[in-house]
Write an enzyme that holds these catalytic residues in place. Structure first.
Site, short mmCIF file in Angstrom:
data_model
loop_
_atom_site.label_atom_id
_atom_site.label_comp_id
_atom_site.label_asym_id
_atom_site.label_seq_id
_atom_site.Cartn_x
_atom_site.Cartn_y
_atom_site.Cartn_z
N LYS A 71 -5.47 -36.81 62.10
CA LYS A 71 -6.06 -38.15 62.18
C LYS A 71 -7.58 -38.04 62.01
O LYS A 71 -8.14 -36.93 62.09
CB LYS A 71 -5.72 -38.77 63.54
CG LYS A 71 -6.36 -38.05 64.72
CD LYS A 71 -5.86 -38.58 66.05
CE LYS A 71 -6.52 -37.85 67.20
NZ LYS A 71 -5.87 -38.14 68.48
N ARG B 237 -1.90 -46.64 77.30
CA ARG B 237 -2.39 -47.07 76.00
C ARG B 237 -1.27 -47.81 75.29
O ARG B 237 -1.30 -49.02 75.20
CB ARG B 237 -2.90 -45.86 75.21
CG ARG B 237 -4.04 -46.22 74.30
CD ARG B 237 -4.89 -45.03 73.94
NE ARG B 237 -4.18 -44.00 73.20
CZ ARG B 237 -4.77 -42.91 72.72
NH1 ARG B 237 -6.08 -42.73 72.89
NH2 ARG B 237 -4.09 -42.01 72.07
N TYR C 224 -40.49 -43.66 62.75
CA TYR C 224 -40.46 -45.09 63.11
C TYR C 224 -40.93 -45.30 64.53
O TYR C 224 -40.54 -44.56 65.44
CB TYR C 224 -39.03 -45.63 63.01
CG TYR C 224 -38.54 -45.82 61.60
CD1 TYR C 224 -39.22 -46.61 60.69
CD2 TYR C 224 -37.36 -45.21 61.19
CE1 TYR C 224 -38.75 -46.79 59.40
CE2 TYR C 224 -36.88 -45.39 59.90
CZ TYR C 224 -37.58 -46.18 59.02
OH TYR C 224 -37.11 -46.35 57.76
N MET D 46 -32.14 -43.61 59.06
CA MET D 46 -30.80 -43.94 58.62
C MET D 46 -30.23 -42.80 57.76
O MET D 46 -29.09 -42.40 57.92
CB MET D 46 -30.81 -45.25 57.83
CG MET D 46 -29.45 -45.88 57.73
SD MET D 46 -29.45 -47.43 56.82
CE MET D 46 -30.15 -48.56 57.99
C1 LIG Z 1 -5.19 -36.92 68.98
C2 LIG Z 1 -3.81 -36.79 69.45
C3 LIG Z 1 -3.25 -35.52 69.65
C4 LIG Z 1 -4.02 -34.23 69.47
O1 LIG Z 1 -4.85 -34.00 70.57
P1 LIG Z 1 -5.74 -32.66 70.68
O2 LIG Z 1 -6.17 -32.68 72.08
O3 LIG Z 1 -6.85 -32.82 69.71
O4 LIG Z 1 -4.85 -31.53 70.37
C5 LIG Z 1 -1.92 -35.45 70.02
N1 LIG Z 1 -1.19 -36.56 70.20
C6 LIG Z 1 -1.69 -37.80 70.01
C7 LIG Z 1 -0.82 -38.99 70.23
C8 LIG Z 1 -3.02 -37.96 69.65
O5 LIG Z 1 -3.52 -39.17 69.47
#
Ligand SMILES: *Cc1c(COP(=O)(O)O)cnc(C)c1O
Length: 413
Positions: free
Chosen positions: A44, A142, A269, A342
């Site tokens: 991700k 969550r 700045y 920036m």
């Molecule tokens: C980000 C995430 C992980 C991975 O977590 P790490 O601590 O980076 O290994 C695993 N499961 C879910 C649902 C996540 O969102």
């Protein structure tokens, strides 16, 4: 590869990702698992900054079984790149997104009964099976089904025609705090036992992230979901257990400009930094729009936290903030002075000899917030082989020896 060529390909700043480090880390994590346990590589947020497509290819070629992303767009990017491995979308989608998720053969996370019904409806609409994992709420608050909802829903879903119940999972809130993690693990285990007692089969059960898989080997179950460790970082407070991970990441920028300033000159700045004695300043093509020098601020958790926070602020005010932003030039640190711009920042190099335009500086940056517009240069043993341009286009770096025919060779027969 020489710097001039790299700059023509990638511009004056780039993030180098060393493929062999990612491979090494994946093997180390795999080495912690017992064979039936599968490894889902979490890619991700653009693979935590490493670039999702190439990271996915590297992890899959090295033995990852599954990929994990958060958004539909992230899944689509991987499919467009030709990646056919299973991909779990680890967040609920909105109903409008479901048809595209299914036509892209992405595995859905089901966090509610209405989400399950929407998935089944979308499956009927596009004429595809929806492969799904149920998500159980065990303490993060969550997304997820309440533990009591799981068994009744799963029992029904077994008979829904367009739905394949492939797995069930949960996510740890504080994997390193034994009490809290234990409560979540026990809660998840109880849900699994209830499912088994009702003969509901959900073949792929998983709960561990990086911290979880380090600290709770008995809970590896059918799969673990690893992110942080794969990128060579240790989760906060997790024990290292003698693991040797490699850092795949180097952010480099070339100096664009160098000039001398007299004592008392305000810099940047707002002029809120004033040089104490005559010095030399170097300008680098990196700023907050790239994600540089951004810090996450969260509410202090207790008085200790608050005291640390205040001490830092006061030191920064006095200009003695040892944790201030710095870059590395020729192995030596140099502070970033004045407000970060920036897209440009100013570095005080007065204490270094012979700093020149074009010289390479190593920059520290929080990886997941490093802009996707920073080119990623993929290397193998330090040799670039692929560049991901700011546009997202992938450009192979072809060496004359391997790819392009040189004139002599062309005419030799
Ligand atoms: C980000 C995430 C992980 C991975 O977590 P790490 O601590 O980076 O290994 C695993 N499961 C879910 C649902 C996540 O969102």
């Amino acid at each position: 590869m020489d710097l001039a060529k790299l700059t023509r390909l990638a511009g004056p700043r780039w993030i180098e990702i060393e493929a062999t480090a990612l491979e090494h880390n994946l093997r180390v994590v795999k080495g912690l698992l017992q064979p039936p346990t599968r490894l889902l590589a979490v890619i991700k947020a653009d693979a935590y900054g490493a670039g999702a497509v190439e990271a996915a290819r590297i992890f899959l070629a090295t033995g990852a079984d599954y990929l994990g992303v958060t958004t539909l767009a992230e899944g689509q990017e991987l499919r467009r790149a030709g990646i056919t491995a299973p991909i779990l979308l680890m967040s609920p989608l909105l109903p409008e997104e479901l048809p595209q998720a299914l036509t892209n053969d992405l595995t859905l996370t089901i966090s509610s009964r209405s989400g399950a019904e929407a998935a089944a409806a979308a499956a009927a609409m596009v004429g595809r099976q929806a492969r799904v994992h149920l998500k159980v709420e065990t303490g993060l608050q969550r997304t997820g089904l309440e533990p009591g909802e799981v068994v009744p829903l799963a029992r029904e879903m077994q008979y829904w025609p367009g739905v394949q119940l492939e797995g069930i999972y949960s996510h740890l809130a504080e994997a390193a705090r034994p009490g809290a993690a234990r409560r979540q693990l026990d809660c998840f285990r109880k849900v699994i036992m209830d499912l088994e007692s009702q003969q509901v089969s959900l073949p792929v059960k998983h709960i561990c992230n990086s911290t979880g898989l380090l600290l709770h080997p008995e809970m590896h179950l059918d799969m673990v979901r690893a992110g942080t460790l794969l990128y060579g970082q240790f989760p906060y407070r997790a024990s290292r257990r003698g693991l040797e991970l490699k850092n795949p990441w180097r952010f480099k920028a070339r100096i664009l400009f160098v000039h001398d300033v007299a004592a008392g000159t305000p810099v940047g700045y707002g002029g809120d930094y004033v040089v104490k004695k005559a010095t030399r300043l170097a300008v680098i093509p990196v700023g907050y729009a790239d994600g540089f020098a951004l810090t996450a601020v969260s509410r202090p958790k207790n008085l200790n936290d608050l005291a640390r926070h205040l001490a830092k602020t006061i030191l920064a005010y006095l200009g003695r903030d040892s944790a201030g932003t710095a870059v590395i030039i020729g192995g030596q640190g140099a502070p970033v002075v004045g407000r970060v711009g920036m897209q440009l920042s100013i570095v005080d190099v007065g204490h270094l000899e012979g700093v020149k335009v074009g010289q390479v500086v190593e920059v520290d940056i929080r990886r997941p917030t490093a802009s996707a517009r920073l080119p990623r240069v993929y290397c193998r043993e330090g040799q670039p082989y692929l560049v991901r341009q700011p546009s997202g286009d992938m450009e192979p770096v072809v060496s004359p020896a391997k790819g392009i025919l040189l004139p002599e060779q062309e005419f030799s027969n």
